[in-house]
Scaffold this motif. Structure first.
Motif, PDB file in Angstrom:
ATOM      1  N   PRO A  41     -10.575 -12.640  10.295  1.00 34.41           N
ATOM      2  CA  PRO A  41     -11.286 -11.846   9.682  1.00 34.41           C
ATOM      3  C   PRO A  41     -10.868  -9.925   9.461  1.00 34.41           C
ATOM      4  CG  PRO A  41     -12.281 -12.789  11.552  1.00 34.41           C
ATOM      5  CD  PRO A  41     -10.578 -13.280  10.930  1.00 34.41           C
ATOM      6  N   GLY A  42     -11.266  -9.141   9.146  1.00 35.47           N
ATOM      7  CA  GLY A  42     -10.748  -7.323   9.153  1.00 35.47           C
ATOM      8  C   GLY A  42      -9.849  -7.170   8.900  1.00 35.47           C
ATOM      9  N   ARG A  43      -9.260  -7.419   7.780  1.00 37.41           N
ATOM     10  CA  ARG A  43      -8.294  -7.459   7.713  1.00 37.41           C
ATOM     11  C   ARG A  43      -8.057  -5.873   7.208  1.00 37.41           C
ATOM     12  NH1 ARG A  43      -3.880  -9.931   2.788  1.00 37.41           N
ATOM     13  NH2 ARG A  43      -2.215  -8.495   3.899  1.00 37.41           N
ATOM     14  N   ALA A  44      -7.802  -4.547   6.819  1.00 39.09           N
ATOM     15  CA  ALA A  44      -7.490  -3.574   5.933  1.00 39.09           C
ATOM     16  C   ALA A  44      -7.030  -2.893   4.855  1.00 39.09           C
ATOM     17  CB  ALA A  44      -7.586  -2.634   7.361  1.00 39.09           C
ATOM     18  N   HIS A  45      -6.178  -3.711   4.879  1.00 37.93           N
ATOM     19  CA  HIS A  45      -5.569  -3.907   3.012  1.00 37.93           C
ATOM     20  C   HIS A  45      -5.018  -5.016   3.048  1.00 37.93           C
ATOM     21  CE1 HIS A  45      -2.003  -3.437   5.497  1.00 37.93           C
ATOM     22  NE2 HIS A  45      -2.124  -2.376   6.019  1.00 37.93           N
ATOM     23  N   LYS A  46      -4.729  -5.274   1.651  1.00 40.46           N
ATOM     24  CA  LYS A  46      -3.455  -6.208   1.392  1.00 40.46           C
ATOM     25  C   LYS A  46      -1.806  -5.963   0.814  1.00 40.46           C
ATOM     26  CE  LYS A  46      -8.063  -9.084   0.462  1.00 40.46           C
ATOM     27  NZ  LYS A  46      -8.031 -10.481   1.505  1.00 40.46           N
ATOM     28  N   LEU A  47      -1.726  -4.995   1.713  1.00 42.50           N
ATOM     29  CA  LEU A  47      -0.592  -4.482   1.070  1.00 42.50           C
ATOM     30  C   LEU A  47       0.545  -5.076   1.909  1.00 42.50           C
ATOM     31  CD1 LEU A  47      -1.049  -0.541   1.754  1.00 42.50           C
ATOM     32  CD2 LEU A  47      -1.109  -1.791  -0.547  1.00 42.50           C
ATOM     33  N   THR A  48       1.437  -5.933   1.447  1.00 39.66           N
ATOM     34  CA  THR A  48       2.778  -6.516   2.070  1.00 39.66           C
ATOM     35  C   THR A  48       3.882  -5.734   2.467  1.00 39.66           C
ATOM     36  OG1 THR A  48       3.546  -7.238   0.032  1.00 39.66           O
ATOM     37  CG2 THR A  48       1.704  -8.618   1.424  1.00 39.66           C
ATOM     38  N   ALA A  49       5.753  -5.649   3.083  1.00 37.05           N
ATOM     39  CA  ALA A  49       6.431  -4.814   2.829  1.00 37.05           C
ATOM     40  C   ALA A  49       6.982  -4.965   0.839  1.00 37.05           C
ATOM     41  CB  ALA A  49       7.567  -6.015   3.642  1.00 37.05           C
ATOM     42  N   ARG A  50       6.566  -5.916   0.028  1.00 37.96           N
ATOM     43  CA  ARG A  50       7.400  -5.785  -1.566  1.00 37.96           C
ATOM     44  C   ARG A  50       5.936  -4.368  -1.677  1.00 37.96           C
ATOM     45  NH1 ARG A  50       6.023 -10.945  -4.160  1.00 37.96           N
ATOM     46  NH2 ARG A  50       7.924 -11.619  -2.634  1.00 37.96           N
ATOM     47  N   ASP A  51       5.279  -4.503  -1.659  1.00 39.59           N
ATOM     48  CA  ASP A  51       4.069  -3.342  -2.213  1.00 39.59           C
ATOM     49  C   ASP A  51       4.743  -1.955  -1.346  1.00 39.59           C
ATOM     50  OD1 ASP A  51       2.728  -5.423  -3.150  1.00 39.59           O
ATOM     51  OD2 ASP A  51       1.282  -5.530  -1.762  1.00 39.59           O
ATOM     52  N   LEU A  52       5.007  -1.369  -0.449  1.00 42.23           N
ATOM     53  CA  LEU A  52       5.395  -0.675   0.113  1.00 42.23           C
ATOM     54  C   LEU A  52       6.950  -0.254  -0.212  1.00 42.23           C
ATOM     55  CD1 LEU A  52       5.224   1.997   2.837  1.00 42.23           C
ATOM     56  CD2 LEU A  52       6.004   0.118   4.277  1.00 42.23           C
ATOM     57  N   LEU A  53       7.932  -1.150  -0.429  1.00 42.22           N
ATOM     58  CA  LEU A  53       8.971  -0.905  -0.804  1.00 42.22           C
ATOM     59  C   LEU A  53       8.677  -0.314  -2.661  1.00 42.22           C
ATOM     60  CD1 LEU A  53      10.997  -3.597   0.824  1.00 42.22           C
ATOM     61  CD2 LEU A  53      10.897  -1.385   1.683  1.00 42.22           C
ATOM     62  N   ALA A  54       7.967  -1.334  -3.736  1.00 41.32           N
ATOM     63  CA  ALA A  54       7.762  -0.715  -4.337  1.00 41.32           C
ATOM     64  C   ALA A  54       7.324   1.198  -4.733  1.00 41.32           C
ATOM     65  CB  ALA A  54       6.852  -1.658  -5.586  1.00 41.32           C
ATOM     66  N   ALA A  55       6.659   1.052  -3.789  1.00 45.66           N
ATOM     67  CA  ALA A  55       5.661   2.085  -3.790  1.00 45.66           C
ATOM     68  C   ALA A  55       7.426   3.609  -3.301  1.00 45.66           C
ATOM     69  CB  ALA A  55       4.743   2.366  -2.764  1.00 45.66           C
ATOM     70  N   ARG A  56       7.739   3.239  -2.263  1.00 44.48           N
ATOM     71  CA  ARG A  56       8.637   4.313  -2.225  1.00 44.48           C
ATOM     72  C   ARG A  56       9.703   4.191  -3.304  1.00 44.48           C
ATOM     73  NH1 ARG A  56      10.296   2.151   4.560  1.00 44.48           N
ATOM     74  NH2 ARG A  56       8.348   3.249   4.960  1.00 44.48           N
ATOM     75  N   ARG A  57       9.929   3.359  -3.892  1.00 48.55           N
ATOM     76  CA  ARG A  57      11.160   3.681  -4.740  1.00 48.55           C
ATOM     77  C   ARG A  57      10.363   4.140  -6.251  1.00 48.55           C
ATOM     78  NH1 ARG A  57      12.218  -2.054  -4.176  1.00 48.55           N
ATOM     79  NH2 ARG A  57      10.379  -2.734  -5.457  1.00 48.55           N
ATOM     80  N   ASP A  58       9.110   3.770  -6.440  1.00 47.96           N
ATOM     81  CA  ASP A  58       8.295   4.241  -7.383  1.00 47.96           C
ATOM     82  C   ASP A  58       8.389   6.412  -7.610  1.00 47.96           C
ATOM     83  OD1 ASP A  58       7.206   2.312  -8.697  1.00 47.96           O
ATOM     84  OD2 ASP A  58       6.155   2.031  -8.000  1.00 47.96           O
TER      85      ASP A  58
END
Length: 99
Positions: A79-96
């Motif tokens: 319970p209580g997970r604030a977001h569904k982001l993973t390391a893969r999501d973060l790295l993809a956003a940085r590349r973008d």
């Protein structure tokens, strides 16, 4: 008492099944793992999230690798997970952003 999380429930069910397959009582497993049997009961009922040390102690006492107890569990089961982001999501956003 309600369960703590879906993950705790699943882990507890797996622990109980392994203990029962070996025809051990909670008391037996407690002695073998060096912990009080009531704490094992709480884990089996999904009321308590065991620490890694506790999981390793229980697995060792059952002569099992601890990995199958947690295989398939993920953060969405707590319970209580604030977001569904993973390391893969973060790295993809940085590349973008760099483009």
């Amino acid at each position: 008492m309600p369960t703590h999380s879906e993950a705790a429930t699943i882990l507890g069910e797996r622990l109980r099944a392994a203990r029962n397959e070996r025809q051990l009582t909670l008391e037996d497993l407690g002695v073998l793992a060096g912990m009080h049997w009531t704490n094992i009961g709480k884990i089996e009922r999904g009321q308590v999230h065991p620490s890694v040390e506790t999981l390793v102690r229980l697995s060792t006492a059952l002569d099992l690798d601890p990995a199958p107890f947690i295989t398939g569990l993920n953060a969405d089961m707590y319970p209580g997970r604030a977001h569904k982001l993973t390391a893969r999501d973060l790295l993809a956003a940085r590349r973008d952003q760099e483009r």
